[in-house]
Design a protein around this motif. Structure first.
Motif, short mmCIF file in Angstrom:
data_model
loop_
_atom_site.label_atom_id
_atom_site.label_comp_id
_atom_site.label_asym_id
_atom_site.label_seq_id
_atom_site.Cartn_x
_atom_site.Cartn_y
_atom_site.Cartn_z
N PHE A 14 0.82 -1.21 0.00
CA PHE A 14 0.00 0.00 0.00
C PHE A 14 0.85 1.26 0.00
O PHE A 14 0.49 2.26 -0.60
N ILE A 15 1.97 1.21 0.67
CA ILE A 15 2.88 2.36 0.66
C ILE A 15 3.40 2.59 -0.76
O ILE A 15 3.39 3.72 -1.27
N ASN A 16 3.83 1.54 -1.42
CA ASN A 16 4.34 1.68 -2.78
C ASN A 16 3.25 2.09 -3.76
O ASN A 16 3.49 2.89 -4.66
N LEU A 17 2.05 1.57 -3.59
CA LEU A 17 0.93 1.99 -4.44
C LEU A 17 0.59 3.46 -4.19
O LEU A 17 0.33 4.21 -5.13
N SER A 18 0.65 3.87 -2.92
CA SER A 18 0.39 5.27 -2.59
C SER A 18 1.42 6.20 -3.23
O SER A 18 1.07 7.26 -3.77
N LEU A 19 2.69 5.82 -3.19
CA LEU A 19 3.73 6.63 -3.81
C LEU A 19 3.54 6.70 -5.32
O LEU A 19 3.75 7.75 -5.94
N LEU A 20 3.12 5.60 -5.92
CA LEU A 20 2.83 5.60 -7.36
C LEU A 20 1.70 6.57 -7.67
O LEU A 20 1.80 7.38 -8.62
N PHE A 78 11.91 8.37 -12.07
CA PHE A 78 13.31 8.34 -12.51
C PHE A 78 14.02 9.55 -11.91
O PHE A 78 13.65 10.69 -12.18
N PHE A 79 15.04 9.31 -11.08
CA PHE A 79 15.71 10.38 -10.33
C PHE A 79 14.69 11.22 -9.55
O PHE A 79 14.72 12.44 -9.56
N THR A 80 13.78 10.53 -8.91
CA THR A 80 12.62 11.17 -8.27
C THR A 80 13.01 12.21 -7.24
O THR A 80 12.47 13.32 -7.25
N LEU A 120 7.62 13.03 -1.85
CA LEU A 120 8.43 12.26 -2.79
C LEU A 120 9.92 12.47 -2.55
O LEU A 120 10.72 11.53 -2.69
N PHE A 121 10.31 13.68 -2.19
CA PHE A 121 11.71 13.95 -1.88
C PHE A 121 12.14 13.13 -0.66
O PHE A 121 13.22 12.55 -0.64
N LEU A 122 11.31 13.09 0.35
CA LEU A 122 11.65 12.40 1.59
C LEU A 122 11.58 10.88 1.45
O LEU A 122 12.40 10.16 2.02
N SER A 123 10.61 10.39 0.68
CA SER A 123 10.37 8.95 0.62
C SER A 123 11.03 8.26 -0.57
O SER A 123 11.30 7.06 -0.52
N GLY A 124 11.23 8.99 -1.63
CA GLY A 124 11.66 8.36 -2.88
C GLY A 124 10.45 7.89 -3.66
O GLY A 124 9.31 8.08 -3.25
N ALA A 125 10.70 7.24 -4.77
CA ALA A 125 9.64 6.89 -5.73
C ALA A 125 8.86 5.65 -5.35
O ALA A 125 7.76 5.45 -5.83
N GLY A 126 9.41 4.79 -4.54
CA GLY A 126 8.74 3.55 -4.22
C GLY A 126 9.12 2.43 -5.18
O GLY A 126 9.93 2.61 -6.10
N LYS A 127 8.50 1.29 -4.97
CA LYS A 127 8.85 0.08 -5.71
C LYS A 127 8.43 0.12 -7.18
O LYS A 127 9.09 -0.47 -8.03
N PHE A 128 7.34 0.81 -7.48
CA PHE A 128 6.83 0.84 -8.85
C PHE A 128 7.42 2.03 -9.61
O PHE A 128 6.71 2.97 -9.97
N SER A 129 8.73 1.98 -9.83
CA SER A 129 9.41 3.13 -10.43
C SER A 129 10.67 2.70 -11.17
O SER A 129 11.19 1.60 -10.95
N MET A 130 11.16 3.58 -12.00
CA MET A 130 12.44 3.36 -12.67
C MET A 130 13.59 3.37 -11.65
O MET A 130 14.54 2.61 -11.79
N ASP A 131 13.49 4.22 -10.65
CA ASP A 131 14.52 4.26 -9.60
C ASP A 131 14.70 2.89 -8.97
O ASP A 131 15.83 2.43 -8.78
N TYR A 132 13.60 2.24 -8.66
CA TYR A 132 13.66 0.91 -8.03
C TYR A 132 14.29 -0.10 -8.99
O TYR A 132 15.14 -0.90 -8.59
N LEU A 133 13.87 -0.07 -10.26
CA LEU A 133 14.42 -1.01 -11.22
C LEU A 133 15.92 -0.82 -11.41
O LEU A 133 16.67 -1.80 -11.51
N LEU A 134 16.38 0.41 -11.45
CA LEU A 134 17.81 0.67 -11.62
C LEU A 134 18.61 0.31 -10.37
O LEU A 134 19.73 -0.17 -10.48
N ARG A 135 18.02 0.52 -9.21
CA ARG A 135 18.68 0.20 -7.95
C ARG A 135 18.82 -1.31 -7.77
O ARG A 135 19.76 -1.78 -7.14
N LYS A 136 17.87 -2.06 -8.32
CA LYS A 136 17.88 -3.52 -8.20
C LYS A 136 19.05 -4.17 -8.93
O LYS A 136 19.51 -5.22 -8.54
N LYS A 137 19.51 -3.55 -10.00
CA LYS A 137 20.56 -4.15 -10.83
C LYS A 137 21.90 -4.08 -10.17
O LYS A 137 22.30 -3.29 -9.45
#
Length: 137
Positions: A14-20, A78-80, A120-137
């Motif tokens: 729910f947190i990640n959906l909320s950030l999306l 992306f770079f949220t 968004l600045f404080l929390s970041g983009a969440g799991k459903f984001s390009m930031d998350y996908l790039l961080r995972k690699k």
């Protein structure tokens, strides 16, 4: 037995959906404010305020950068955190410089956007984001 999608608000899904939802709405809706400014810039029409004394052309360019480019970055997550900074500054200028002498009704939308970008600045983009996908690699 607990579920990832229980109705408890502190669940990660729910947190990640909320950030999306915040990213899509705050970023997407801001594009509508920036579109007219982008058209002005493209057409060379520099009828725009100069609220902090940088010059009309620079003020318009910075507003377009924040409201179009940074908003698109926010939408895609992306770079949220970095993209939220120009939007936070833009909203603070709108509220406390451009609309300083206006009633709260004129400031309300800018404050609402400001709070969303601050979250968004404080929390970041969440799991459903390009930031998350790039961080995972």
């Amino acid at each position: 037995m607990t579920s990832k999608f229980s109705l408890k608000g502190n669940q990660p899904a729910f947190i990640n959906l909320s950030l999306l939802l915040i990213r899509l709405s705050a970023g997407g809706f801001m594009l509508t404010h920036g579109w007219g400014k982008l058209i002005k810039l493209i057409n060379g029409n520099f009828e725009f305020g100069d609220p902090i004394g940088l010059g009309v052309e620079i003020s318009l360019g910075l507003a377009v950068f924040a409201e179009i480019f940074c908003s698109l970055l926010i939408v895609f997550g992306f770079f949220t955190r970095l993209a939220s900074i120009p939007l936070i500054i833009t909203m603070l200028v709108a509220v406390f410089v451009v609309h300083l002498d206006h009633d709260f009704g004129k400031k309300e939308l800018g404050l609402f956007y400001f709070i969303n970008y601050l979250v968004l600045f404080l929390s970041g983009a969440g799991k459903f984001s390009m930031d998350y996908l790039l961080r995972k690699k």
